[in-house]
Design an enzyme around this catalytic site. Sequence first.
Site, mmCIF file in Angstrom:
data_model
loop_
_atom_site.group_PDB
_atom_site.id
_atom_site.type_symbol
_atom_site.label_atom_id
_atom_site.label_comp_id
_atom_site.label_asym_id
_atom_site.label_seq_id
_atom_site.Cartn_x
_atom_site.Cartn_y
_atom_site.Cartn_z
ATOM 1 N NE ARG A 19 0.735 1.400 4.350
ATOM 2 C CZ ARG A 19 2.003 1.762 4.307
ATOM 3 N NH1 ARG A 19 2.555 2.136 3.179
ATOM 4 N NH2 ARG A 19 2.746 1.759 5.400
ATOM 5 C CD GLU A 25 2.963 7.903 6.703
ATOM 6 O OE1 GLU A 25 2.566 6.776 7.058
ATOM 7 O OE2 GLU A 25 2.794 8.337 5.560
ATOM 8 C CG HIS A 26 4.680 7.729 12.348
ATOM 9 N ND1 HIS A 26 5.265 6.631 12.932
ATOM 10 C CD2 HIS A 26 5.503 8.084 11.331
ATOM 11 C CE1 HIS A 26 6.393 6.336 12.293
ATOM 12 N NE2 HIS A 26 6.552 7.202 11.310
ATOM 13 C CG ASP A 28 -1.491 3.129 11.955
ATOM 14 O OD1 ASP A 28 -0.530 3.755 12.473
ATOM 15 O OD2 ASP A 28 -1.336 2.050 11.345
ATOM 16 N N GLY A 119 8.768 1.067 2.915
ATOM 17 C CA GLY A 119 7.630 1.843 3.403
ATOM 18 C C GLY A 119 6.359 1.586 2.610
ATOM 19 C CB SER A 121 2.703 -2.346 3.673
ATOM 20 O OG SER A 121 2.464 -1.353 4.584
ATOM 21 C CG ASP A 166 0.943 -0.974 7.180
ATOM 22 O OD1 ASP A 166 0.497 0.143 6.882
ATOM 23 O OD2 ASP A 166 2.056 -1.136 7.718
ATOM 24 C CG ASN A 209 12.959 -4.601 9.088
ATOM 25 O OD1 ASN A 209 12.263 -4.592 10.100
ATOM 26 N ND2 ASN A 209 13.018 -5.637 8.274
#
Length: 434
Positions: A19, A25-26, A28, A119, A121, A166, A209
């Site tokens: 996705r 961003e950051h 969820d 990045g 997913s 994700d 990672n």
Amino acid sequence: MFISKFGSAPKFYARAPGRVNLIGEHIDYCGYAVLPMAIEQDILIAVEPVKTQVVQLANTNSSYLNFSTGVNNIQINKTKPQWHKYFLCGLKGVQEHFGLNNPTGMNCLLDGTIPPSSGLSSSSALVCCAGLVTLRANGKTLSKVELAEICTKSERYIGTEGGGMDQAISFLAEEGTAKLIEFSPLRATDVRLPSGAAFVIANSCVEMNKAATSHYNIRVMECRLATKLLSKSKGLNWEKMLKLHDVQTKLGVSLEEMLTIVEEVLHPEPYSTEEICKCLGISLEELRSQILSENTQDVSTFKLYQRAKHVYSEAARVLEFKKICNEAPANAIQLLGDLMNQSYISCREMYECSCPELDRLVDICLQFGAIGSRLTGAGWGGCTVSMVPTDKLDTFLKNVKEAYYQNNVQRLALENNSLFATKPGRGALVFVEA
């Protein structure tokens, strides 16, 4: 290749897409809605259920080594995130959900087109695909939402404290539309993107990672600590509060009002563990055992003001992005681009999850005609996503390729998978040989 590896043919195939997160961003894992779309790149697994209680995994890419294990009592070691461990997360999640005592063994061959640690997913797509495979091989059924929730929980076996975006988009995506993904309860709403713009993914070629580095899990903890301090200052039951969204809900105020509260309650200077303990009236031992995750035990300072400020402002940008897509004003592309740019500045300045290569890449994209450009995914490497007017797409791709990839041997080697326009793809599915 499956037949040469296992001496028999696969019975079914499963695929799960990667996705790109367009904005949000950051947030969820703080309980806030995000706005991703599935990309066409995916993880594909060919599967043959077998009578023995053994799972044999092979990968079409020979740099990923074969792996086999008994299907009962699966142990996942967090020390080094290897590819097969993500498969085991999905497998174990589904097994535990159903309490399977005699799970089916499987021969699996895996192929992936999502660039790893970019990045986009790839790891969550692998967990989701493995969950889907295990479900099918054992003759069980679940809704897409249930499967997404199981895969979110089970990815934590490898040490990633993710929020669920994700896995949700991997299962709930539909062709032709991005999705607003909301949590608790998990749900997805279509978001129609404007027709005059393309979304272009550009890989910085710096690998990141999430399970192997502490940056990500430290941010999760900083948000949790900010939640506790904000709750305590407002007389809420702070011990029960885990997410920044919980504070807003309990206080019944707007995101704008939450930003004012952050200004009043938190200071921009980093907080030491001692100060946090003092604010909450707990001992260092209690902080470590009750609040901090095992991989953040040794962190000595936390930035709470900056992280909370990013989360509440980013959550508001997501809702504004959806509103613009729905209302489709004449200047929609410009307005959406502005929101993407604001999001990027907040990620860079307040959340500090960029890196020099991403900064350079965003600059290049804006210089060559992107209306909006930002990092996507956890950051610290990985990809940017840019919104580019469709009529400028070809020259944009040519110019970015020359400016960022052409003069760097390592990037040029990866370039075919590194720079591409994408449209919203479909979600995970199983297909059987006819």
